[in-house]
Design a protein around this motif. Structure first.
Motif, PDB file in Angstrom:
ATOM      1  N   LEU A 172       0.833  -1.209   0.000  1.00  0.00           N
ATOM      2  CA  LEU A 172       0.000   0.000   0.000  1.00  0.00           C
ATOM      3  C   LEU A 172       0.863   1.253   0.000  1.00  0.00           C
ATOM      4  CD1 LEU A 172      -2.720   1.455   0.264  1.00  0.00           C
ATOM      5  CD2 LEU A 172      -2.562   1.134   2.749  1.00  0.00           C
ATOM      6  N   LEU A 173       1.880   1.301   0.847  1.00  0.00           N
ATOM      7  CA  LEU A 173       2.738   2.487   0.932  1.00  0.00           C
ATOM      8  C   LEU A 173       3.443   2.768  -0.391  1.00  0.00           C
ATOM      9  CD1 LEU A 173       4.321   2.070   4.491  1.00  0.00           C
ATOM     10  CD2 LEU A 173       2.404   3.517   3.813  1.00  0.00           C
ATOM     11  N   ALA A 174       3.751   1.706  -1.118  1.00  0.00           N
ATOM     12  CA  ALA A 174       4.431   1.881  -2.408  1.00  0.00           C
ATOM     13  C   ALA A 174       3.543   2.567  -3.438  1.00  0.00           C
ATOM     14  CB  ALA A 174       4.895   0.531  -2.936  1.00  0.00           C
ATOM     15  N   CYS A 175       2.230   2.517  -3.235  1.00  0.00           N
ATOM     16  CA  CYS A 175       1.282   3.131  -4.178  1.00  0.00           C
ATOM     17  C   CYS A 175       0.867   4.535  -3.756  1.00  0.00           C
ATOM     18  CB  CYS A 175       0.029   2.260  -4.302  1.00  0.00           C
ATOM     19  SG  CYS A 175       0.344   0.609  -4.977  1.00  0.00           S
ATOM     20  N   LEU A 176       1.434   5.026  -2.652  1.00  0.00           N
ATOM     21  CA  LEU A 176       1.054   6.337  -2.130  1.00  0.00           C
ATOM     22  C   LEU A 176       2.201   7.337  -2.273  1.00  0.00           C
ATOM     23  CD1 LEU A 176      -0.658   5.076   1.139  1.00  0.00           C
ATOM     24  CD2 LEU A 176      -1.832   6.349  -0.673  1.00  0.00           C
ATOM     25  N   PHE A 253      -5.951   8.047  -1.461  1.00  0.00           N
ATOM     26  CA  PHE A 253      -5.852   6.809  -0.683  1.00  0.00           C
ATOM     27  C   PHE A 253      -6.737   5.729  -1.288  1.00  0.00           C
ATOM     28  CE2 PHE A 253      -7.416   4.038   2.735  1.00  0.00           C
ATOM     29  CZ  PHE A 253      -6.220   3.527   3.190  1.00  0.00           C
ATOM     30  N   ARG A 254      -7.951   6.091  -1.695  1.00  0.00           N
ATOM     31  CA  ARG A 254      -8.864   5.122  -2.291  1.00  0.00           C
ATOM     32  C   ARG A 254      -8.247   4.520  -3.553  1.00  0.00           C
ATOM     33  NH1 ARG A 254     -14.381   4.676  -2.072  1.00  0.00           N
ATOM     34  NH2 ARG A 254     -14.565   6.720  -1.054  1.00  0.00           N
ATOM     35  N   HIS A 255      -7.677   5.365  -4.401  1.00  0.00           N
ATOM     36  CA  HIS A 255      -7.051   4.882  -5.640  1.00  0.00           C
ATOM     37  C   HIS A 255      -5.873   3.958  -5.332  1.00  0.00           C
ATOM     38  CE1 HIS A 255      -9.711   7.358  -7.809  1.00  0.00           C
ATOM     39  NE2 HIS A 255      -9.063   8.507  -7.680  1.00  0.00           N
ATOM     40  N   ALA A 256      -5.115   4.277  -4.276  1.00  0.00           N
ATOM     41  CA  ALA A 256      -3.971   3.441  -3.903  1.00  0.00           C
ATOM     42  C   ALA A 256      -4.426   2.057  -3.439  1.00  0.00           C
ATOM     43  CB  ALA A 256      -3.165   4.132  -2.801  1.00  0.00           C
ATOM     44  N   VAL A 257      -5.529   2.002  -2.697  1.00  0.00           N
ATOM     45  CA  VAL A 257      -6.071   0.716  -2.249  1.00  0.00           C
ATOM     46  C   VAL A 257      -6.487  -0.117  -3.456  1.00  0.00           C
ATOM     47  CG1 VAL A 257      -7.990  -0.395  -1.030  1.00  0.00           C
ATOM     48  CG2 VAL A 257      -6.811   1.556   0.009  1.00  0.00           C
ATOM     49  N   GLU A 258      -7.131   0.521  -4.424  1.00  0.00           N
ATOM     50  CA  GLU A 258      -7.547  -0.192  -5.639  1.00  0.00           C
ATOM     51  C   GLU A 258      -6.327  -0.664  -6.433  1.00  0.00           C
ATOM     52  OE1 GLU A 258      -9.954   2.661  -7.625  1.00  0.00           O
ATOM     53  OE2 GLU A 258     -11.662   2.449  -6.259  1.00  0.00           O
TER      54      GLU A 258
END
Length: 329
Positions: A172-176, A253-258
């Motif tokens: 998750l952190l890698a996508c934020l 954050f929502r986009h990162a979760v997806e």
């Protein structure tokens, strides 16, 4: 006219308590008897108030809600409780306060369930309306029993409290990036709600801690953070004139979760960060009472949902059960 001549004698028709009070009627043989009975009834009402039933309360259920809001509800943090209560009154047919009872509310609950409304949502309706009567009783505006006090709420099955593993956290952190990344790190480091972290001001980051105010419980919390995160936050400049450290970043954050393909239970998008903090805190040997203070829970019962994550939770079952202690001869 209170005494009137009729075919069968003299009829007394009086209402000593005034409009809305009990009415007394009786036919006697003579006018003297009628006058004597009238005087006796009036004396009874004056000398023994309990002898006459109280006047009917002509207030509607919505009137009680307005009274509650005027003297209590408007001072609460939540501003959407009054509209919810008004909707409940409408759905119940807005009965007279005196007529409203547990049977009416039970029928209302049954209709709501048939309409597909969740039991948890109906329980909140129950709690809201029950609290109205409790508060009015404390304030002296309602002198009878709370009509909802003996109705049990529906038993709700505990939902899964999802939490992220170490690998999922890295994923998750890698996508934020930027503010969304920093807010996520704050939530994972402190158990803060997304709204609490996102609204942080410069003044709330000091002395190696994050100081949370205007929280859901209304109580302030101060939570220590590691030196690296503190240095990162302390170096930030405010994004607004009010001193806010971050701009809204929930959509990022929502986009990162997806993007990270995380499968989360419905309704636990950003809240999974709070669950992750609490779960790892207990799995790493944290104290449940300390966790209660960190999360800002008003009761320990709320925090006990995470107790089963402790490494030694219920381990005594292995050694204290009767089979384990059975001695064979």
């Amino acid at each position: 006219m209170t005494i009137k001549k009729v075919t069968s004698g003299w009829r007394v028709d009086i209402q000593p308590g005034g409009q809305g009070a009990k009415r007394f009627r009786k036919t006697l043989s003579t006018k003297a008897e009628a006058l004597a009975w009238e005087a006796w009834v009036k004396t009874q009402v004056i000398q023994t108030p309990a002898w006459q039933p109280p006047k009917k309360d002509k207030r509607k259920l919505s009137d009680l809600v307005d009274l509650w809001h005027e003297h209590h509800g408007q001072h609460l943090k939540s501003k959407n409780t009054l509209p919810k209560l008004k909707n409940i009154c409408t759905a119940l047919g807005n009965p007279f306060a005196d007529d409203f009872n547990a049977e009416q509310f039970s029928a209302y609950r049954a209709r709501r369930l048939e309409a597909g409304i969740s039991a948890n949502f109906i329980n909140r309706d129950h709690a809201y309306l029950r609290a109205v009567f409790n508060e009015l009783k404390r304030l002296g505006y309602w002198n009878k029993e709370n009509p909802l006090s003996k109705i049990r709420q529906f038993k709700i099955e505990e939902k899964e409290l999802a939490y992220l593993t170490q690998d999922q956290i890295r994923q998750l952190l890698a996508c934020l990036s930027d503010d969304a990344l920093r807010i996520t790190k704050i939530c994972l480091s402190t158990g803060a709600r997304w709204s609490e972290a996102e609204s942080l001001k410069v003044s709330q980051v000091r002395d190696g801690m994050i100081h949370l105010s205007r929280t859901k419980s209304g109580k302030n919390r101060s939570i220590p953070i590691d030196a690296a995160l503190y240095a990162e936050l302390a170096a930030l400049k405010p994004k607004t004139l009010g001193g806010n450290l971050f701009k809204p970043a929930y959509n990022q954050f929502r986009h990162a979760v997806e993007k990270s393909n995380l499968q989360l239970p419905q309704g636990q998008l950003s809240h999974v960060l709070r669950h992750t903090f609490a779960s790892h805190f207990m799995m790493n040997g944290g104290n449940i009472l300390v966790l209660q203070r960190l999360l800002g829970h008003s009761t320990l019962a709320m925090t006990m949902r995470y107790a089963h994550m402790a490494p030694d939770h219920l381990q005594e079952a292995k050694t204290l059960n009767p089979l384990a202690r059975l001695t064979l001869y």
